[in-house]
Design a protein around this motif. Structure first.
Motif, PDB file in Angstrom:
ATOM      1  N   PHE A 149       0.830  -1.195   0.000  1.00  0.00           N
ATOM      2  CA  PHE A 149       0.000   0.000   0.000  1.00  0.00           C
ATOM      3  C   PHE A 149       0.873   1.256   0.000  1.00  0.00           C
ATOM      4  N   TYR A 150       1.973   1.206   0.740  1.00  0.00           N
ATOM      5  CA  TYR A 150       2.917   2.330   0.772  1.00  0.00           C
ATOM      6  C   TYR A 150       3.482   2.581  -0.613  1.00  0.00           C
ATOM      7  N   ARG A 151       3.901   1.523  -1.286  1.00  0.00           N
ATOM      8  CA  ARG A 151       4.446   1.659  -2.643  1.00  0.00           C
ATOM      9  C   ARG A 151       3.427   2.317  -3.569  1.00  0.00           C
ATOM     10  N   ASN A 152       2.181   1.851  -3.500  1.00  0.00           N
ATOM     11  CA  ASN A 152       1.131   2.405  -4.351  1.00  0.00           C
ATOM     12  C   ASN A 152       0.837   3.867  -4.009  1.00  0.00           C
ATOM     13  N   ASP A 153       0.859   4.198  -2.724  1.00  0.00           N
ATOM     14  CA  ASP A 153       0.615   5.567  -2.288  1.00  0.00           C
ATOM     15  C   ASP A 153       1.746   6.483  -2.754  1.00  0.00           C
ATOM     16  N   LEU A 154       2.968   6.011  -2.654  1.00  0.00           N
ATOM     17  CA  LEU A 154       4.125   6.782  -3.111  1.00  0.00           C
ATOM     18  C   LEU A 154       4.034   7.041  -4.614  1.00  0.00           C
ATOM     19  N   LEU A 155       3.678   6.021  -5.369  1.00  0.00           N
ATOM     20  CA  LEU A 155       3.527   6.155  -6.816  1.00  0.00           C
ATOM     21  C   LEU A 155       2.381   7.100  -7.164  1.00  0.00           C
ATOM     22  N   SER A 156       1.242   6.939  -6.509  1.00  0.00           N
ATOM     23  CA  SER A 156       0.081   7.800  -6.755  1.00  0.00           C
ATOM     24  C   SER A 156       0.393   9.261  -6.440  1.00  0.00           C
ATOM     25  N   THR A 157       1.019   9.491  -5.302  1.00  0.00           N
ATOM     26  CA  THR A 157       1.348  10.865  -4.900  1.00  0.00           C
ATOM     27  C   THR A 157       2.347  11.482  -5.868  1.00  0.00           C
ATOM     28  N   THR A 158       3.314  10.701  -6.320  1.00  0.00           N
ATOM     29  CA  THR A 158       4.294  11.198  -7.292  1.00  0.00           C
ATOM     30  C   THR A 158       3.607  11.625  -8.581  1.00  0.00           C
ATOM     31  N   ILE A 159       2.699  10.800  -9.075  1.00  0.00           N
ATOM     32  CA  ILE A 159       1.988  11.119 -10.318  1.00  0.00           C
ATOM     33  C   ILE A 159       1.146  12.378 -10.157  1.00  0.00           C
ATOM     34  N   VAL A 160       0.374  12.437  -9.082  1.00  0.00           N
ATOM     35  CA  VAL A 160      -0.527  13.582  -8.877  1.00  0.00           C
ATOM     36  C   VAL A 160       0.257  14.882  -8.683  1.00  0.00           C
ATOM     37  N   VAL A 161       1.275  14.859  -7.836  1.00  0.00           N
ATOM     38  CA  VAL A 161       2.073  16.068  -7.600  1.00  0.00           C
ATOM     39  C   VAL A 161       2.823  16.457  -8.880  1.00  0.00           C
ATOM     40  N   GLY A 162       3.366  15.479  -9.575  1.00  0.00           N
ATOM     41  CA  GLY A 162       4.073  15.769 -10.822  1.00  0.00           C
ATOM     42  C   GLY A 162       3.176  16.439 -11.848  1.00  0.00           C
ATOM     43  N   LEU A 163       1.961  15.931 -11.994  1.00  0.00           N
ATOM     44  CA  LEU A 163       1.030  16.528 -12.950  1.00  0.00           C
ATOM     45  C   LEU A 163       0.488  17.872 -12.459  1.00  0.00           C
ATOM     46  N   ALA A 164       0.099  17.934 -11.192  1.00  0.00           N
ATOM     47  CA  ALA A 164      -0.512  19.160 -10.664  1.00  0.00           C
ATOM     48  C   ALA A 164       0.457  20.340 -10.693  1.00  0.00           C
ATOM     49  N   PHE A 165       1.709  20.095 -10.364  1.00  0.00           N
ATOM     50  CA  PHE A 165       2.680  21.184 -10.351  1.00  0.00           C
ATOM     51  C   PHE A 165       3.448  21.284 -11.661  1.00  0.00           C
ATOM     52  N   GLY A 166       3.620  20.175 -12.354  1.00  0.00           N
ATOM     53  CA  GLY A 166       4.448  20.163 -13.561  1.00  0.00           C
ATOM     54  C   GLY A 166       3.746  20.646 -14.813  1.00  0.00           C
ATOM     55  N   VAL A 167       2.486  20.289 -15.002  1.00  0.00           N
ATOM     56  CA  VAL A 167       1.765  20.671 -16.221  1.00  0.00           C
ATOM     57  C   VAL A 167       1.679  22.195 -16.374  1.00  0.00           C
ATOM     58  N   PRO A 168       1.308  22.953 -15.336  1.00  0.00           N
ATOM     59  CA  PRO A 168       1.282  24.413 -15.505  1.00  0.00           C
ATOM     60  C   PRO A 168       2.653  24.992 -15.877  1.00  0.00           C
ATOM     61  N   LEU A 170       5.037  23.445 -17.604  1.00  0.00           N
ATOM     62  CA  LEU A 170       5.267  23.106 -19.012  1.00  0.00           C
ATOM     63  C   LEU A 170       4.443  23.979 -19.944  1.00  0.00           C
ATOM     64  N   VAL A 171       3.192  24.246 -19.580  1.00  0.00           N
ATOM     65  CA  VAL A 171       2.335  25.108 -20.397  1.00  0.00           C
ATOM     66  C   VAL A 171       2.923  26.512 -20.478  1.00  0.00           C
ATOM     67  N   ARG A 172       3.367  27.065 -19.330  1.00  0.00           N
ATOM     68  CA  ARG A 172       3.994  28.391 -19.336  1.00  0.00           C
ATOM     69  C   ARG A 172       5.243  28.413 -20.204  1.00  0.00           C
ATOM     70  N   LYS A 173       6.052  27.373 -20.078  1.00  0.00           N
ATOM     71  CA  LYS A 173       7.288  27.286 -20.855  1.00  0.00           C
ATOM     72  C   LYS A 173       6.986  27.223 -22.348  1.00  0.00           C
ATOM     73  N   LEU A 174       6.004  26.442 -22.743  1.00  0.00           N
ATOM     74  CA  LEU A 174       5.630  26.358 -24.153  1.00  0.00           C
ATOM     75  C   LEU A 174       5.094  27.680 -24.663  1.00  0.00           C
ATOM     76  N   ARG A 175       4.310  28.381 -23.861  1.00  0.00           N
ATOM     77  CA  ARG A 175       3.794  29.700 -24.246  1.00  0.00           C
ATOM     78  C   ARG A 175       4.936  30.694 -24.432  1.00  0.00           C
ATOM     79  N   MET A 176       5.910  30.659 -23.517  1.00  0.00           N
ATOM     80  CA  MET A 176       7.055  31.570 -23.618  1.00  0.00           C
ATOM     81  C   MET A 176       7.865  31.271 -24.871  1.00  0.00           C
ATOM     82  N   GLU A 177       8.085  29.994 -25.171  1.00  0.00           N
ATOM     83  CA  GLU A 177       8.842  29.626 -26.369  1.00  0.00           C
ATOM     84  C   GLU A 177       8.082  30.026 -27.619  1.00  0.00           C
ATOM     85  N   ARG A 178       6.769  29.845 -27.604  1.00  0.00           N
ATOM     86  CA  ARG A 178       5.963  30.215 -28.766  1.00  0.00           C
ATOM     87  C   ARG A 178       5.968  31.727 -28.963  1.00  0.00           C
ATOM     88  N   SER A 179       5.836  32.483 -27.869  1.00  0.00           N
ATOM     89  CA  SER A 179       5.843  33.946 -28.006  1.00  0.00           C
ATOM     90  C   SER A 179       7.240  34.438 -28.393  1.00  0.00           C
TER      91      SER A 179
END
Length: 186
Positions: A149-168, A170-179
């Motif tokens: 359960f710990y392994r699964n929780d660690l994996l789940s938290t990594t995915i959620v935090v990575g997406l929640a903080f990482g996607v914005p 990446l989007v900002r970076k792509l916008r800056m490169e495009r502009s």
């Protein structure tokens, strides 16, 4: 708004059956994100929603009687993880800080919840019978049973935090490169 949407997603990952999904739950990552993005006074909303979810799952899905004393540790952990989000991720979010939060959140839940299960294993309402003897061997057995359960929780938290903080980011970076590309083309 994204913090509340992530909270709804986290609750859905608890209530929608998904046994083949490695027991994925977005709760830890959602609480870290909520703590990092919302104010102190708003932290009662996710706490209340998760308390209600715990009650409904216990009574209606698992068909156990509800003993609030069996959940105090979990509810305190919900608040602690939001505070961890405030401390590590609110003022400055870096990969190192996010990684630290990802490790501390699930690890603290693993240590605290398994200890509580071991300590309450003879409580007749919460865990019927003596699931784990109150010995060092019983404690080790309890922790060993929780490793998957710990392994699964660690994996789940990594995915959620990575997406929640990482996607914005990446989007900002792509916008800056495009502009920047538009400016260079002019």
């Amino acid at each position: 708004m994204p913090a509340y949407l992530l909270l709804v997603f986290a609750i859905l990952t608890r209530v929608v059956p998904h046994h083949g999904w490695l027991n994925f739950t977005a709760v830890g990552g959602a609480l870290l994100y909520f703590g990092a993005r919302r104010s102190w006074r708003e932290m009662l909303a996710p706490l209340a929603a998760l308390v209600a979810t715990d009650y409904c799952l216990t009574v209606f899905s698992y068909h156990y009687s509800f003993a609030w004393s069996g959940y105090v540790t979990t509810w305190a952990w919900y608040l602690a993880v939001m505070v961890l989000g405030v401390i590590l991720l609110k003022s400055k979010t870096t990969w190192l800080r996010a990684g630290t939060a990802v490790v501390l959140g699930p690890t603290s839940f693993f240590l605290i919840s398994n200890y509580a299960v071991w300590a309450m294993s003879s409580h007749p309402v919460w865990i019927p019978g003596d699931m784990y003897p109150h010995t060092l061997s019983g404690l080790i057995t309890c922790y060993a049973a929780g490793v998957l359960f710990y392994r699964n929780d660690l994996l789940s938290t990594t995915i959620v935090v990575g997406l929640a903080f990482g996607v914005p980011v990446l989007v900002r970076k792509l916008r800056m490169e495009r502009s920047a590309g538009v400016v260079e083309a002019s």
